[in-house]
Design an enzyme around this catalytic site. Sequence first.
Site, mmCIF file in Angstrom:
data_model
loop_
_atom_site.group_PDB
_atom_site.id
_atom_site.type_symbol
_atom_site.label_atom_id
_atom_site.label_comp_id
_atom_site.label_asym_id
_atom_site.label_seq_id
_atom_site.Cartn_x
_atom_site.Cartn_y
_atom_site.Cartn_z
ATOM 1 N N LYS A 125 -97.295 12.555 -26.692
ATOM 2 C CA LYS A 125 -97.227 13.328 -27.941
ATOM 3 C C LYS A 125 -98.260 14.455 -27.918
ATOM 4 O O LYS A 125 -97.962 15.607 -28.264
ATOM 5 C CB LYS A 125 -97.452 12.397 -29.148
ATOM 6 C CG LYS A 125 -96.276 11.443 -29.361
ATOM 7 C CD LYS A 125 -96.583 10.323 -30.339
ATOM 8 C CE LYS A 125 -95.431 9.313 -30.394
ATOM 9 N NZ LYS A 125 -95.689 8.150 -31.239
ATOM 10 N N GLN A 185 -100.505 5.255 -34.453
ATOM 11 C CA GLN A 185 -99.589 4.622 -33.487
ATOM 12 C C GLN A 185 -99.417 3.141 -33.815
ATOM 13 O O GLN A 185 -100.389 2.398 -33.935
ATOM 14 C CB GLN A 185 -100.142 4.816 -32.060
ATOM 15 C CG GLN A 185 -99.216 4.326 -30.986
ATOM 16 C CD GLN A 185 -97.885 5.100 -30.920
ATOM 17 O OE1 GLN A 185 -97.844 6.309 -31.062
ATOM 18 N NE2 GLN A 185 -96.790 4.378 -30.723
ATOM 19 N N ASP A 235 -94.339 10.831 -39.257
ATOM 20 C CA ASP A 235 -93.534 9.734 -38.701
ATOM 21 C C ASP A 235 -92.452 9.289 -39.690
ATOM 22 O O ASP A 235 -91.526 8.558 -39.321
ATOM 23 C CB ASP A 235 -94.435 8.510 -38.399
ATOM 24 C CG ASP A 235 -94.832 8.442 -36.928
ATOM 25 O OD1 ASP A 235 -94.103 9.032 -36.095
ATOM 26 O OD2 ASP A 235 -95.854 7.805 -36.623
#
Length: 305
Positions: free
Chosen positions: A53, A97, A120
Amino acid sequence: MTARLLLAKPVAEKIQAEVAEIARHLTEKGHKPGLAAVLVGNDPASHTYVGSKVKTCQNLGLHSEKIELPTETTTEPLLAVVEDLNRRSDIHGILVQMPLPSHIDSPAIIRAIHPDKDVDGFHPVSAGRLVLKQDGFVACTPAGIIEMLAFYDIPIRGTRAAILGRSTIVGLPMSLLLLHRDATVTICHSRTPDIARVAREADILVAAIGRTAFVTEDFIREGATVIDVGINRVSTPEDVAEYFGDDEKRRADVEKKGYSIIGDVHPRHAVERAANFTPVPGGVGPLTIAMLMKNTVRAAERSVR
Ligand code: NAP
């Protein structure tokens, strides 16, 4: 029938080119888009994902920061990190994460991310906006699948769709995205009786359950579009032969690495019965990061409006 293989690469490249262009405009105006990735612990897969990412951000001209914290980190200090990122004007997107170590209150951490920076799409506000068909951030994998269907001119309106899996990051948002585009959607899960029968009715079948080659020929309607989200491993030559036939590369994978990646769909069966099929790897995977980048530049654009 031999299925057309739907590859993520050209879709991801198109999205990334658009992202790079928007990032360049915003940077010229002094608003370089910024993504912060928070990583707790030493899980190798999480490190790899966050590394990709951050690297993609750099390639596309976005600012990125990786915040690495030890496994022992508890909920309170992690909340403080998120609050700090919420306040920063140079950070437009925050991702924490997952999965977090089990002693951390993950829902509390997700709730702490400001919805305007929830790239997200996991925050309850984002989920609510999706349910209500309002503008907001959508989880990257299902959002990427919608982009893929559009890219390959696969119609959604008026079709029957079956989604295998009801997770909040894939199955459920995927179902809503298809429903909002006028598909008739059935969601299947571990308590659904006779999934094959439900799946066989679908023009669009999305498998997101995490079970190796669960979807076999009796699940697939002739001419369907089959989207395989699963990421699993096969590790024996017998399994490789069963799922991939004489594929030399797969055999070499198992010899060298000890495994080869496979999805939730039996690949040989899908290729024989479906009209369109996303192979694993190379089908859905690369779309997820591309959509994260897209969400981040959207967040930056909104912040300067
Ligand atoms: P998850 O949170 O574990 O959810 C799995 C879902 O599948 C649950 O709804 C579960 O039902 C259902 N399920 C499990 N076994 C089943 C069975 N035998 N029959 C019917 N339904 C079953 O998984 P996830 O996070 O959604 O991920 C699913 C897969 O996609 C995994 O392989 C994951 O690695 C992969 N993935 C890939 C990407 C990508 O970028 N390509 C992104 C995310 C995830 P219940 O709700 O009843 O338990």
